[in-house]
Enzyme design. Sequence first.
Site, PDB file in Angstrom:
ATOM      1  N   ASP A  10       0.858  -1.192   0.084  1.00 25.13           N
ATOM      2  CA  ASP A  10       0.061  -0.110  -0.026  1.00 25.13           C
ATOM      3  C   ASP A  10       0.773   1.241  -0.061  1.00 25.13           C
ATOM      4  O   ASP A  10       1.968   1.102  -0.582  1.00 25.13           O
ATOM      5  CB  ASP A  10      -0.940  -0.043   1.106  1.00 25.13           C
ATOM      6  CG  ASP A  10      -2.196   0.555   0.869  1.00 25.13           C
ATOM      7  OD1 ASP A  10      -2.374   1.984   0.658  1.00 25.13           O
ATOM      8  OD2 ASP A  10      -3.312  -0.007   0.942  1.00 25.13           O
ATOM      9  N   HIS A  65      -3.885   5.988   3.181  1.00 22.67           N
ATOM     10  CA  HIS A  65      -4.684   4.925   2.824  1.00 22.67           C
ATOM     11  C   HIS A  65      -3.856   3.400   3.334  1.00 22.67           C
ATOM     12  O   HIS A  65      -4.769   2.502   4.045  1.00 22.67           O
ATOM     13  CB  HIS A  65      -4.550   4.727   1.098  1.00 22.67           C
ATOM     14  CG  HIS A  65      -5.439   3.721   0.770  1.00 22.67           C
ATOM     15  ND1 HIS A  65      -4.927   2.442   0.504  1.00 22.67           N
ATOM     16  CD2 HIS A  65      -6.578   3.910   0.162  1.00 22.67           C
ATOM     17  CE1 HIS A  65      -5.630   1.837  -0.253  1.00 22.67           C
ATOM     18  NE2 HIS A  65      -6.820   2.258  -0.708  1.00 22.67           N
ATOM     19  N   SER A  82     -10.935  -1.111  -1.328  1.00 24.35           N
ATOM     20  CA  SER A  82      -9.636  -1.136  -0.570  1.00 24.35           C
ATOM     21  C   SER A  82      -9.985  -1.326   0.934  1.00 24.35           C
ATOM     22  O   SER A  82      -9.145  -1.880   1.716  1.00 24.35           O
ATOM     23  CB  SER A  82      -8.804   0.334  -0.784  1.00 24.35           C
ATOM     24  OG  SER A  82      -8.299   0.538  -1.962  1.00 24.35           O
TER      25      SER A  82
END
Length: 771
Positions: free
Chosen positions: A146, A219, A552
């Site tokens: 990520d 994220h 996600s």
Amino acid sequence: MGENPVVKWVFFVLANCLAFSIGFSADVESTKKTYIVQMDNSAMPESFSDHAEWFSSKVKSVAYKNDEDRIIYSYQTAFHGVAARLSEEEAERLEQEDGVMAIFPETKYELHTTRSPLFLGLEPADSTSIWSQKVADYDVIVGVLDTGIWPESASFNDSGMTPVPAHWKGACETGRGFQKHHCNRKIVGARVFYRGYEAATGKINEQNEYKSPRDQDGHGTHTAATVAGSPVHGANLLGYAYGTARGMSTGARIAAYKVCWSGGCFSSDILSAVDRAVADGVNVLSISLGGGVSSYHRDSLSIATFGAMEMGVFVSCSAGNGGPDPVSLTNVSPWITTVGASTMDRDFPATVKLGTGRTITGVSLYKGRRALLPNKQYPVVYMGSNSSNPDPSSLCLEGTLNPTTVAGKIVICDRGISPRVQKGQVVKDAGGIGVILANTAANGEELVADCHLLPAVAVGEIEGKEIKQYALTSPKATASLALLGTRVGIKPSPVVAAFSSRGPNFLTLEILKPDIVAPGVNILAAWSGETAPSSLPADHRRVKFNILSGTSMSCPHVSGIAALLKARHPEWSPAAIKSALMTTAYVHDNTHNPLKDASSDEPSSPYDHGAGHINPVKALDPGLIYDINAQDYFDFLCAQKLTPMELQVFRKYANRTCRHSIAKPGDLNYPAISVVFPETANVSALTLRRTVTNVGPPVSNYHVVVSPFKGVAIKVEPEKLHFTKKYQKLSYKITFTTKSRETIPEFGGLIWKDGVHKVRSPIVITRLSSI
């Protein structure tokens, strides 16, 4: 990854053509791009001392100029070969060299951007829950590919954790803002991969971006905390979703592999991270990103994850945010668990009260000084020309709003094109005092909450049209906005998210995708201290937790639950874990009705939800599993008519040959059953075969129940399975005989029951003329 209808439309069109592999070509000899070169290690001549030397020699042999080192990565674990800078002509010459198995152009991937543990039946670790019985004692390590990690988050506190497992071979790489001490017993490894990114976009500006494992975006921190975050009491986003935030597997370790940067994520970096993670010793890989669909042998992530699977690593990937368009999936290889997104029973309600007295319910996460008085009516304006067709002004795109028209008013903005929170920024900059964000047909009635910069309420398509019509036809239209906080017990739930990518899987119709859905809407988890909750540069707020939506977010739920299953059943293969998750999934919501699709408010199908919604407690004890080993997957590829050269890329760990144990793709021992009748009318019956392994009580007796279908008669032989020992395997066959030629796909299920367990496989029946 946030939604973008333009990108979504392009994604759909390209996926439909099975050509979404984003390549870079050179039209002049001097223009060099990154290519991934797969090599056959067994072909190395004895004159070379090691593979790295041989790889380098091969690249130099085709280079027009040897004035620089062309190799940016060397792969040795899940993949054999290199990533190298080559011109198109050099790449073509290299492909003809002995020992070169395949060459792939660099591909750009995009991110597919807590209450969920309780919603999923995972009670707090200090309770008498079945999950608290020393599960944390087994050291499972999850590799998260990520944007990095924010190590100071309380979600990565390692208090009470045992020492780092002895089998772990990973490292804690350092750089700006990230030192050795930032790794601990929770974050056991952190690495960065940027050579492919820099080769494609230029050097990273280290003043603006951390060239280290530190997460600037947020994220990666969010996904890592969802997988295995430690419990944090009092977690919330500006007061919303207050409670204890915890990951799916609080005892698991995290290894962060930073592969995504401000300009995207590149396949050579992702491939290197998968290769390194497998060598480091991860048990699970969580990959919340995607780059479209390519044929199996041309997809570098597909090949790399095949190698990871061979090494016993479970791989979970997000399905993509291309829904509700059909054929919008990514990450569809059968050895990958492909995860779609669904809602939970928690919401953040808000209301719009029109001047007519009509009250409409939506959602909001706004909290700030700009609050509007809930009982005061404010002027409301819609800049579109009609209520059905959005245009640049109605979409509140940058530079489209006239301050004279919108100042002091609530502005109605259509959803689409630009990020939802950016529309609020545009309204704020133009002097507006609030936003009503109206869904369009692409989003239907799905409501996704956002942390806006000014009071904002998101509403569904039908009521959005009503509000827009009111604003267009009433010269003195007014409205008030009221924000109502957090509510739980929402019905119906779960609901399949409108943005969640859909099947069918056109690469192989016989492999149903997505595999499963999991919570992916309005998920609270840890956040980077570097970035605002809206991710907008103009937003100066900083939070420890944020609420995000996307596949996600659903992917790490499955990764974390897979870690729990691996902890309890260390002998289970990746396919066994996937089978347990799929065959115990449920297909009804909390009102006991079939799962719904948020985009249409109609029942969803297996093309939307796969096997159903994840059910971790049931997955712990599935009764039977459909196991698949690496040779089975290889024989599946053989049945896909791949050439010997195309198959060669999947022979990394073993010199496999086609054993023809699978006559056709539908005979792969997959937990879902997808039957494809050819266009020709003379094929009236098809038979598929499956083998189940008993992982329940040694003596178990199962009988089969199959849902009725209009177009086919189904016969299962045998109808009963009698097991006498644990791990015993028994096979059955299913014959589908045509009764009538239906024009649309049919959906149903097959369930093996023993009085305790219900082992369910979804069934999809497709006629090629019907799609």
